[in-house]
Write a protein that holds these residues in place. Structure first.
Motif, PDB file in Angstrom:
ATOM      1  N   LEU A 131     -70.359  25.256 -66.219  1.00 16.71           N
ATOM      2  CA  LEU A 131     -69.248  25.790 -65.429  1.00 16.71           C
ATOM      3  C   LEU A 131     -68.630  24.675 -64.584  1.00 16.71           C
ATOM      4  O   LEU A 131     -67.409  24.563 -64.492  1.00 16.71           O
ATOM      5  CB  LEU A 131     -69.724  26.930 -64.532  1.00 16.71           C
ATOM      6  CG  LEU A 131     -68.688  27.548 -63.602  1.00 16.71           C
ATOM      7  CD1 LEU A 131     -67.572  28.218 -64.394  1.00 16.71           C
ATOM      8  CD2 LEU A 131     -69.333  28.538 -62.659  1.00 16.71           C
ATOM      9  N   GLY A 132     -69.465  23.827 -63.999  1.00 18.32           N
ATOM     10  CA  GLY A 132     -68.954  22.698 -63.213  1.00 18.32           C
ATOM     11  C   GLY A 132     -68.181  21.711 -64.067  1.00 18.32           C
ATOM     12  O   GLY A 132     -67.121  21.226 -63.660  1.00 18.32           O
ATOM     13  N   ILE A 133     -68.685  21.410 -65.266  1.00 20.64           N
ATOM     14  CA  ILE A 133     -67.964  20.494 -66.160  1.00 20.64           C
ATOM     15  C   ILE A 133     -66.645  21.123 -66.602  1.00 20.64           C
ATOM     16  O   ILE A 133     -65.604  20.452 -66.616  1.00 20.64           O
ATOM     17  CB  ILE A 133     -68.843  20.130 -67.377  1.00 20.64           C
ATOM     18  CG1 ILE A 133     -69.980  19.220 -66.932  1.00 20.64           C
ATOM     19  CG2 ILE A 133     -68.010  19.441 -68.457  1.00 20.64           C
ATOM     20  CD1 ILE A 133     -70.972  18.898 -68.024  1.00 20.64           C
ATOM     21  N   GLY A 134     -66.671  22.402 -66.959  1.00 20.72           N
ATOM     22  CA  GLY A 134     -65.442  23.080 -67.369  1.00 20.72           C
ATOM     23  C   GLY A 134     -64.413  23.107 -66.253  1.00 20.72           C
ATOM     24  O   GLY A 134     -63.221  22.875 -66.480  1.00 20.72           O
ATOM     25  N   LEU A 135     -64.868  23.368 -65.047  1.00 25.81           N
ATOM     26  CA  LEU A 135     -63.964  23.387 -63.893  1.00 25.81           C
ATOM     27  C   LEU A 135     -63.375  22.000 -63.652  1.00 25.81           C
ATOM     28  O   LEU A 135     -62.185  21.858 -63.387  1.00 25.81           O
ATOM     29  CB  LEU A 135     -64.739  23.862 -62.659  1.00 25.81           C
ATOM     30  CG  LEU A 135     -63.954  24.121 -61.393  1.00 25.81           C
ATOM     31  CD1 LEU A 135     -62.966  25.254 -61.609  1.00 25.81           C
ATOM     32  CD2 LEU A 135     -64.901  24.458 -60.263  1.00 25.81           C
ATOM     33  N   MET A 136     -64.208  20.967 -63.793  1.00 25.96           N
ATOM     34  CA  MET A 136     -63.731  19.601 -63.596  1.00 25.96           C
ATOM     35  C   MET A 136     -62.687  19.234 -64.655  1.00 25.96           C
ATOM     36  O   MET A 136     -61.657  18.640 -64.346  1.00 25.96           O
ATOM     37  CB  MET A 136     -64.901  18.628 -63.658  1.00 25.96           C
ATOM     38  CG  MET A 136     -64.540  17.220 -63.287  1.00 25.96           C
ATOM     39  SD  MET A 136     -65.945  16.120 -63.261  1.00 25.96           S
ATOM     40  CE  MET A 136     -66.368  16.046 -64.988  1.00 25.96           C
ATOM     41  N   LEU A 137     -62.926  19.600 -65.901  1.00 25.32           N
ATOM     42  CA  LEU A 137     -61.963  19.300 -66.964  1.00 25.32           C
ATOM     43  C   LEU A 137     -60.683  20.114 -66.808  1.00 25.32           C
ATOM     44  O   LEU A 137     -59.583  19.612 -67.014  1.00 25.32           O
ATOM     45  CB  LEU A 137     -62.592  19.563 -68.337  1.00 25.32           C
ATOM     46  CG  LEU A 137     -63.722  18.620 -68.739  1.00 25.32           C
ATOM     47  CD1 LEU A 137     -64.343  19.078 -70.049  1.00 25.32           C
ATOM     48  CD2 LEU A 137     -63.236  17.194 -68.839  1.00 25.32           C
ATOM     49  N   PHE A 138     -60.823  21.396 -66.452  1.00 26.00           N
ATOM     50  CA  PHE A 138     -59.657  22.271 -66.296  1.00 26.00           C
ATOM     51  C   PHE A 138     -58.753  21.794 -65.167  1.00 26.00           C
ATOM     52  O   PHE A 138     -57.525  21.776 -65.304  1.00 26.00           O
ATOM     53  CB  PHE A 138     -60.119  23.710 -66.052  1.00 26.00           C
ATOM     54  CG  PHE A 138     -59.000  24.679 -65.841  1.00 26.00           C
ATOM     55  CD1 PHE A 138     -58.180  25.052 -66.885  1.00 26.00           C
ATOM     56  CD2 PHE A 138     -58.769  25.217 -64.585  1.00 26.00           C
ATOM     57  CE1 PHE A 138     -57.138  25.942 -66.689  1.00 26.00           C
ATOM     58  CE2 PHE A 138     -57.736  26.108 -64.377  1.00 26.00           C
ATOM     59  CZ  PHE A 138     -56.914  26.477 -65.435  1.00 26.00           C
ATOM     60  N   LEU A 139     -59.358  21.395 -64.056  1.00 22.62           N
ATOM     61  CA  LEU A 139     -58.568  20.967 -62.894  1.00 22.62           C
ATOM     62  C   LEU A 139     -58.243  19.472 -62.932  1.00 22.62           C
ATOM     63  O   LEU A 139     -57.513  18.995 -62.078  1.00 22.62           O
ATOM     64  CB  LEU A 139     -59.339  21.271 -61.599  1.00 22.62           C
ATOM     65  CG  LEU A 139     -59.594  22.736 -61.297  1.00 22.62           C
ATOM     66  CD1 LEU A 139     -60.477  22.872 -60.079  1.00 22.62           C
ATOM     67  CD2 LEU A 139     -58.292  23.491 -61.109  1.00 22.62           C
ATOM     68  N   GLN A 140     -58.819  18.754 -63.886  1.00 24.23           N
ATOM     69  CA  GLN A 140     -58.695  17.302 -63.940  1.00 24.23           C
ATOM     70  C   GLN A 140     -59.093  16.698 -62.596  1.00 24.23           C
ATOM     71  O   GLN A 140     -58.439  15.806 -62.065  1.00 24.23           O
ATOM     72  CB  GLN A 140     -57.289  16.880 -64.349  1.00 24.23           C
ATOM     73  CG  GLN A 140     -56.914  17.361 -65.724  1.00 24.23           C
ATOM     74  CD  GLN A 140     -55.498  17.015 -66.095  1.00 24.23           C
ATOM     75  OE1 GLN A 140     -54.701  16.580 -65.275  1.00 24.23           O
ATOM     76  NE2 GLN A 140     -55.175  17.221 -67.360  1.00 24.23           N
TER      77      GLN A 140
END
Length: 112
Positions: free
Chosen positions: A72-81
Motif C-alpha cells: 500500500l505504501g509503495i502504491g501510494l508513493m507511485l500514485f502520488l509520485q
C-alpha cells in the motif's frame, strides 16, 4: 498525531542537518496521507485480529500485516509520485497502531 509530528520533525531536521531539500506543503501532505492510511490500516487489523499476547502469535500477525501495508505504501508513493518514504511510513504506523488499543487483547466495541 504524535507520529505525524515526529515524521514532520524528521523531514525538517533532514533539511537543516543534512542539507536535504526543504519539505514543501505537498511533501508534508504526502506524509500525513501515508500516516493516516497506516494508522487506519492498523486500526482495521486491530478490529479484525486483535493484538495477541506476546509470543509466536504476534510474530505471525506481524508477517501477515507487513506485506499489504508495504505494498500500500509503495502504491501510494507511485500514485502520488511522492519523494517521501511512504513505503516505510505506512507499515510502521500500521504496526505501531495496535499498541494504542486495549491491552487485554480484545477488539474495541462497535457502536450500535
Amino acid at each position: 498525531m504524535g507520529s505525524l509530528l515526529l515524521l514532520f520533525g524528521f523531514y525538517l531536521s533532514g533539511h537543516y542537518l543534512l542539507g536535504l531539500p526543504f519539505p514543501t506543503p505537498r511533501t508534508l501532505f504526502h506524509i500525513a496521507l501515508g500516516g493516516g492510511l497506516g494508522v487506519g490500516l492498523g486500526v482495521l487489523y486491530h478490529r479484525l485480529w486483535p493484538l495477541p499476547p506476546p509470543g509466536l502469535g504476534r510474530v505471525v500477525r506481524l508477517f501477515v500485516l507487513l506485506p499489504p501495508a508495504f505494498m500500500l505504501g509503495i502504491g501510494l508513493m507511485l500514485f502520488l509520485q511522492a519523494q517521501v518514504a511512504l513505503h516505510f511510513i505506512v507499515p510502521l504506523l500500521a504496526w505501531l497502531t495496535p499498541a494504542y488499543g486495549p491491552q487485554d487483547g480484545t477488539a474495541p466495541e462497535r457502536p450500535s
